[in-house]
Write an enzyme that holds these catalytic residues in place. Structure first.
Site, short mmCIF file in Angstrom:
data_model
loop_
_atom_site.label_atom_id
_atom_site.label_comp_id
_atom_site.label_asym_id
_atom_site.label_seq_id
_atom_site.Cartn_x
_atom_site.Cartn_y
_atom_site.Cartn_z
CE LYS A 35 -0.15 -0.47 4.98
NZ LYS A 35 -0.63 -1.36 6.03
NE ARG A 132 -6.05 0.15 11.46
CZ ARG A 132 -4.87 0.03 10.87
NH1 ARG A 132 -3.99 1.02 10.94
NH2 ARG A 132 -4.55 -1.07 10.24
CE1 TYR A 261 14.66 31.22 -0.63
CE2 TYR A 261 14.85 28.84 -0.73
CZ TYR A 261 14.47 30.04 -1.31
OH TYR A 261 13.91 30.05 -2.55
CG MET A 309 9.98 22.96 -3.61
SD MET A 309 8.76 23.91 -4.52
CE MET A 309 8.08 24.94 -3.25
C1 LIG Z 1 0.08 -2.17 6.71
C2 LIG Z 1 -0.55 -3.41 7.17
C3 LIG Z 1 0.19 -4.60 7.28
C4 LIG Z 1 1.69 -4.63 7.14
O1 LIG Z 1 2.25 -4.05 8.30
P1 LIG Z 1 3.83 -3.93 8.53
O2 LIG Z 1 3.97 -3.44 9.90
O3 LIG Z 1 4.32 -2.96 7.52
O4 LIG Z 1 4.41 -5.27 8.31
C5 LIG Z 1 -0.50 -5.75 7.57
N1 LIG Z 1 -1.84 -5.73 7.79
C6 LIG Z 1 -2.57 -4.60 7.73
C7 LIG Z 1 -4.03 -4.65 8.00
C8 LIG Z 1 -1.96 -3.40 7.44
O5 LIG Z 1 -2.67 -2.28 7.40
#
Ligand SMILES: *Cc1c(COP(=O)(O)O)cnc(C)c1O
Length: 365
Positions: A35, A132, A261, A309
């Site tokens: 992701k 969550r 800067y 930047m």
């Molecule tokens: C991001 C995520 C993972 C992976 O987590 P890591 O700590 O990066 O290994 C696994 N399961 C869910 C639901 C996640 O959101």
């Protein structure tokens, strides 16, 4: 021609880290979390390498990422960790073979209303203590009853849950979560194919009791440590990222002259300075000006003054480097992301995702 800044992604490091995960949880299938553009490393670059390294599935945050994977035509399916955000996504997921994590009642209603023909793969998210996403154990009877009322073809892989404190593996909260997940499996696992999944990186690395048929590591695959007191190299991992940029100008400051800067740095003596083609617009944090370690080949140096930047300053005092030479800003061959994250009071997860789209991601061996 792009600016001379690049995020080099090592194919052998990614493959090595996949092998480390497999060795830690032998027999478990591996869903690689990719992701947020593969934690900033570049989804289109990392996913084919991970597929070639034999991962069994990809975990993504939403349909856009799943569709990017679909476009790459790789064998491992994409699993949407938060499931569909709207009913319209369900037939598309079925048509493209994306798996959906179901975590709330409304999604079950969408499933009942939707129509599709290909078999849709589902996971049922259980809240084992993260609070969550996911169903409480008390809700699962109704969830599986609602699934009975879905009339299109489905495959329910298993139960899936997420750990809140696997970055502190000795915390008893982990055992509590694992215990609750086991209880859910005992009571409802028979309504699934038994392909349950719990472990993220922290658990893969340090909690063997969190081993189930599927693991879901993300961070460790990029060679980074989830533990605050360790770097990936301490855990046998190899950083996949080396973020590099070129020195595109040099100048000599006379003692007492000011730099950049805010004239934030004053040369204490005659001093050579390099101007590097990377800045906060590329995702290099402004708080990393003024003394952060960056590397010129094997030689450590440091940033000077304020990060702009598109540009930043490197100290070239006592260093032969000049225009056209490359510096390593973070990752392999430079400062570990874990160190810089600590310096910025954040986590390596966030530091990677800050690398902007305008930085080209390139595959290196
Ligand atoms: C991001 C995520 C993972 C992976 O987590 P890591 O700590 O990066 O290994 C696994 N399961 C869910 C639901 C996640 O959101």
């Amino acid at each position: 021609m792009t600016r001379p800044v690049r995020a080099c992604i090592s194919a052998s490091a990614l493959a090595h880290n996949v092998a480390v995960a497999r060795a830690r949880m032998p027999g478990s299938r591996l869903m690689a979390a990719v992701k947020a553009n593969a934690y900033g490393h570049g989804l289109a670059v990392c996913a084919p390498i991970l597929a070639a390294a034999g991962v069994d599935a990809f975990a993504v945050a939403g349909m856009e990422e799943a569709e990017t994977l679909h476009g790459l035509g790789l064998a491992p399916p994409a699993c949407l960790l938060a499931g569909p955000f709207a009913a319209e996504e369900i037939p598309l997921a079925a048509a493209h073979g994306h798996q959906l994590v179901i975590h709330r009642r409304e999604q079950l209603a969408w499933l009942q209303q939707s129509r599709w023909t290909e078999t849709l793969s589902l996971w049922i998210k259980v809240d084992s203590g993260m609070h969550r996403l996911g169903f409480a154990l008390a809700d699962l009877d109704r969830v599986f009853a609602d699934l009975q009322a879905v009339h299109c073809p489905t495959r329910i892989h298993g139960l899936l849950s997420h750990m809140a404190r696997s970055d502190t593996p000795a915390d008893p909260y982990n055992d509590q979560q694992i215990g609750l997940f086991r209880e859910a499996i005992l009571r409802w696992g028979e309504h699934t194919l038994g392909e349950h999944s719990l472990a993220n990186s922290g658990a893969v690395l340090a909690l063997s009791s969190a081993r189930f048929p599927w693991m879901r590591p993300g961070l460790m695959l990029y060679g980074l440590s989830p533990f605050p007191d360790a770097a990936g190299s301490d855990l046998g991992l190899r950083p996949a990222l080396s973020w590099q940029a070129q020195i595109i100008a040099t100048r000599r400051l006379a003692a007492g002259e000011w730099l950049g800067y805010g004239a934030a740095y004053q040369a204490p003596r005659d001093q050579r300075v390099g101007v590097v083609a990377c800045g906060y617009g590329d995702g290099f944090d402004r708080h990393l000006g003024q003394g952060t370690a960056i590397w010129i080949g094997a030689q450590p140096s440091r940033t000077l003054g304020r990060v702009s930047m598109d540009l930043l300053f490197v100290d070239l005092d006592g260093c032969a480097a000049g225009e056209g030479d490359w510096v390593t800003l973070m990752g392999a061959g430079g400062e570990p992301l874990e160190h810089l994250a600590g310096q910025l009071d954040t986590i390596p997860y966030e530091l990677g995702t800050r690398i902007q789209a305008r930085v080209p991601r390139l595959v290196v061996p």
